[in-house]
Design an enzyme around this catalytic site. Sequence first.
Site, PDB file in Angstrom:
ATOM      1  N   GLY A 116       0.836  -1.212   0.000  1.00  0.00           N
ATOM      2  CA  GLY A 116       0.000   0.000   0.000  1.00  0.00           C
ATOM      3  C   GLY A 116       0.862   1.250   0.000  1.00  0.00           C
ATOM      4  O   GLY A 116       1.906   1.282   0.637  1.00  0.00           O
TER       5      GLY A 116
ATOM      6  N   ARG B 278       1.187  -4.969  -5.864  1.00  0.00           N
ATOM      7  CA  ARG B 278       1.360  -6.267  -5.208  1.00  0.00           C
ATOM      8  C   ARG B 278       1.589  -7.241  -6.352  1.00  0.00           C
ATOM      9  O   ARG B 278       0.887  -7.200  -7.347  1.00  0.00           O
ATOM     10  CB  ARG B 278       0.130  -6.619  -4.390  1.00  0.00           C
ATOM     11  CG  ARG B 278      -0.205  -5.497  -3.390  1.00  0.00           C
ATOM     12  CD  ARG B 278      -1.304  -5.871  -2.428  1.00  0.00           C
ATOM     13  NE  ARG B 278      -1.869  -4.690  -1.799  1.00  0.00           N
ATOM     14  CZ  ARG B 278      -1.476  -4.177  -0.626  1.00  0.00           C
ATOM     15  NH1 ARG B 278      -0.514  -4.757   0.072  1.00  0.00           N
ATOM     16  NH2 ARG B 278      -2.052  -3.113  -0.130  1.00  0.00           N
TER      17      ARG B 278
ATOM     18  N   ASP C  11       5.305  -5.333   5.932  1.00  0.00           N
ATOM     19  CA  ASP C  11       5.815  -6.670   6.257  1.00  0.00           C
ATOM     20  C   ASP C  11       5.923  -7.593   5.040  1.00  0.00           C
ATOM     21  O   ASP C  11       6.900  -8.317   4.880  1.00  0.00           O
ATOM     22  CB  ASP C  11       4.882  -7.352   7.275  1.00  0.00           C
ATOM     23  CG  ASP C  11       5.188  -6.910   8.703  1.00  0.00           C
ATOM     24  OD1 ASP C  11       6.267  -6.341   8.932  1.00  0.00           O
ATOM     25  OD2 ASP C  11       4.329  -7.135   9.579  1.00  0.00           O
TER      26      ASP C  11
ATOM     27  N   ASP D 219      -0.205   2.287   8.574  1.00  0.00           N
ATOM     28  CA  ASP D 219      -0.797   1.522   9.682  1.00  0.00           C
ATOM     29  C   ASP D 219       0.041   1.494  10.965  1.00  0.00           C
ATOM     30  O   ASP D 219      -0.477   1.155  12.020  1.00  0.00           O
ATOM     31  CB  ASP D 219      -1.047   0.074   9.243  1.00  0.00           C
ATOM     32  CG  ASP D 219      -2.007  -0.012   8.071  1.00  0.00           C
ATOM     33  OD1 ASP D 219      -2.837   0.908   7.925  1.00  0.00           O
ATOM     34  OD2 ASP D 219      -1.926  -0.980   7.296  1.00  0.00           O
TER      35      ASP D 219
ATOM     36  N   ASP E 143       2.103  -0.726  11.759  1.00  0.00           N
ATOM     37  CA  ASP E 143       1.901  -2.101  12.230  1.00  0.00           C
ATOM     38  C   ASP E 143       3.156  -2.966  12.097  1.00  0.00           C
ATOM     39  O   ASP E 143       3.061  -4.188  12.046  1.00  0.00           O
ATOM     40  CB  ASP E 143       0.733  -2.741  11.470  1.00  0.00           C
ATOM     41  CG  ASP E 143       0.991  -2.817   9.965  1.00  0.00           C
ATOM     42  OD1 ASP E 143       1.961  -2.188   9.479  1.00  0.00           O
ATOM     43  OD2 ASP E 143       0.225  -3.502   9.263  1.00  0.00           O
TER      44      ASP E 143
ATOM     45  N   ARG F 146      -5.923  -1.471   9.824  1.00  0.00           N
ATOM     46  CA  ARG F 146      -6.104  -2.939   9.808  1.00  0.00           C
ATOM     47  C   ARG F 146      -6.041  -3.517  11.218  1.00  0.00           C
ATOM     48  O   ARG F 146      -6.761  -3.058  12.087  1.00  0.00           O
ATOM     49  CB  ARG F 146      -5.077  -3.573   8.869  1.00  0.00           C
ATOM     50  CG  ARG F 146      -5.369  -3.180   7.419  1.00  0.00           C
ATOM     51  CD  ARG F 146      -4.547  -3.932   6.472  1.00  0.00           C
ATOM     52  NE  ARG F 146      -3.139  -3.663   6.667  1.00  0.00           N
ATOM     53  CZ  ARG F 146      -2.182  -4.105   5.878  1.00  0.00           C
ATOM     54  NH1 ARG F 146      -2.480  -4.867   4.857  1.00  0.00           N
ATOM     55  NH2 ARG F 146      -0.927  -3.804   6.109  1.00  0.00           N
TER      56      ARG F 146
HETATM   57  P1  ATP Z   1       0.941  -3.068   3.319  1.00  0.00           P
HETATM   58  O1  ATP Z   1       1.302  -2.972   4.769  1.00  0.00           O
HETATM   59  O2  ATP Z   1       0.584  -1.767   2.760  1.00  0.00           O
HETATM   60  O3  ATP Z   1      -0.047  -4.147   2.973  1.00  0.00           O
HETATM   61  P2  ATP Z   1       2.918  -4.920   2.476  1.00  0.00           P
HETATM   62  O4  ATP Z   1       4.301  -4.722   2.043  1.00  0.00           O
HETATM   63  O5  ATP Z   1       2.697  -5.719   3.729  1.00  0.00           O
HETATM   64  O6  ATP Z   1       2.285  -3.481   2.571  1.00  0.00           O
HETATM   65  P3  ATP Z   1       1.885  -7.053   0.796  1.00  0.00           P
HETATM   66  O7  ATP Z   1       0.805  -7.031  -0.219  1.00  0.00           O
HETATM   67  O8  ATP Z   1       1.751  -8.003   1.924  1.00  0.00           O
HETATM   68  O9  ATP Z   1       2.045  -5.550   1.291  1.00  0.00           O
HETATM   69  O10 ATP Z   1       3.267  -7.375   0.059  1.00  0.00           O
HETATM   70  C1  ATP Z   1       3.699  -6.626  -1.056  1.00  0.00           C
HETATM   71  C2  ATP Z   1       4.361  -7.517  -2.069  1.00  0.00           C
HETATM   72  O11 ATP Z   1       5.524  -8.126  -1.481  1.00  0.00           O
HETATM   73  C3  ATP Z   1       3.530  -8.703  -2.548  1.00  0.00           C
HETATM   74  O12 ATP Z   1       2.605  -8.370  -3.546  1.00  0.00           O
HETATM   75  C4  ATP Z   1       4.618  -9.625  -3.096  1.00  0.00           C
HETATM   76  O13 ATP Z   1       5.042  -9.202  -4.359  1.00  0.00           O
HETATM   77  C5  ATP Z   1       5.747  -9.405  -2.093  1.00  0.00           C
HETATM   78  N1  ATP Z   1       5.680 -10.466  -1.059  1.00  0.00           N
HETATM   79  C6  ATP Z   1       4.846 -10.557  -0.006  1.00  0.00           C
HETATM   80  N2  ATP Z   1       5.060 -11.685   0.701  1.00  0.00           N
HETATM   81  C7  ATP Z   1       6.046 -12.342   0.073  1.00  0.00           C
HETATM   82  C8  ATP Z   1       6.730 -13.582   0.292  1.00  0.00           C
HETATM   83  N3  ATP Z   1       6.424 -14.376   1.323  1.00  0.00           N
HETATM   84  N4  ATP Z   1       7.713 -13.936  -0.574  1.00  0.00           N
HETATM   85  C9  ATP Z   1       8.008 -13.147  -1.613  1.00  0.00           C
HETATM   86  N5  ATP Z   1       7.404 -11.968  -1.875  1.00  0.00           N
HETATM   87  C10 ATP Z   1       6.447 -11.566  -1.060  1.00  0.00           C
END
Ligand code: ATP
Length: 343
Positions: A23, A84, A115, A139, A141, A183
Amino acid sequence: MADKKPIDDKVKGKSIAVLTSGGDAPGMNAAVRAVVRAGIGKGFKMIGVYRGYNGLLNGDVKELKLRSVSDIIGRGGTILYTARSEEYKTPEGIMKAAEFCRSLNIVGLVVIGGDGSFRGARALAAQGIPCVGIPGTIDNDIACTDYTVGFDTAMNTALDMIDRIRDTAQSHDRCSVIEVMGRHCGDIALQTGIAVGATAIIVPEVPYNIEEDVIARIYEQKATGKKHFIVVVAEGVGKKGHGNIADSLANYIEKRTGIETRATILGHVQRGGCPTLRDRVMATAMGVAAVDILYDSIDSKEQVSRVVASRGGKIVDFDITEALDMQNDFDKHLYDVALRVSI
Ligand code: ATP
């Protein structure tokens, strides 16, 4: 200029890439700017990767020079776009991304995100590409850090919106239930709830009983002359019944108290807008720290998989696995402070 003349041989011909993922959050641009400027200052060639990890799979990259990041420190969103990527999560996707990095002599990647994005960074680091994460999410978080880039702006936006809702709630002697983002993390709800003088603050970290924690508080305050009420609820609070949490709370409050009650979901307005001073400064400090970690790890035989964090006002860093294993610490003391004054 520093981007034309490498400062030392250690970085000669080497590149650092930067991407934003997950995000978007206000302040991501300030972090990109800091990474690019600090990297060029060290003599690296800097590469912007577009639309998160997708850019590494599609070759969607561009060299970023000093002036490529001019005038972005105060802009919301992310000039690199964000996404994503499901394809990236596969073993083939990660290998392809690592191969692409090697083909461009990328000796380090800075990932600005949450994360999930850090899990992606760790996976790439396991393929030999040093990676450093910068916490970028409204967030707040991410357990390893007291602060995530975007949090302050989001809170201040929510504060401004709730102040406006309060004016109309007051004029009509109404109750307003306002759902804020975050969240599973109640930090935005807690801090904005305190700042607007909410009658009740409902967060995922603290179990609540609607009769005791909302209805009884409204009756107590009504008995002392209060006529309008603000209830702030975090989006991650589990709802009972149909619809969203704000609507179901508002319906319940109106039925039980007879006070006209409206629900407002602030939504994505909290993700946009110019970053606050705090977000710009934190993003800048974290961006510079990320480049320093990558600089220090050049030619390292160890796997480099770090995340920059703010702890007790200092910029520090952790191994990503260690960081992901930490538990988010809810500020129960601040929650008790809120309870003591909303009487
Ligand atoms: P937000 O807190 O805004 O959701 P985020 O970084 O946690 O941000 P995610 O959608 O969980 O958002 O992860 C972003 C991208 O990171 C995913 O679309 C994917 O490309 C990559 N990613 C997430 N988890 C993994 C994983 N276990 N292994 C490899 N790539 C990953």
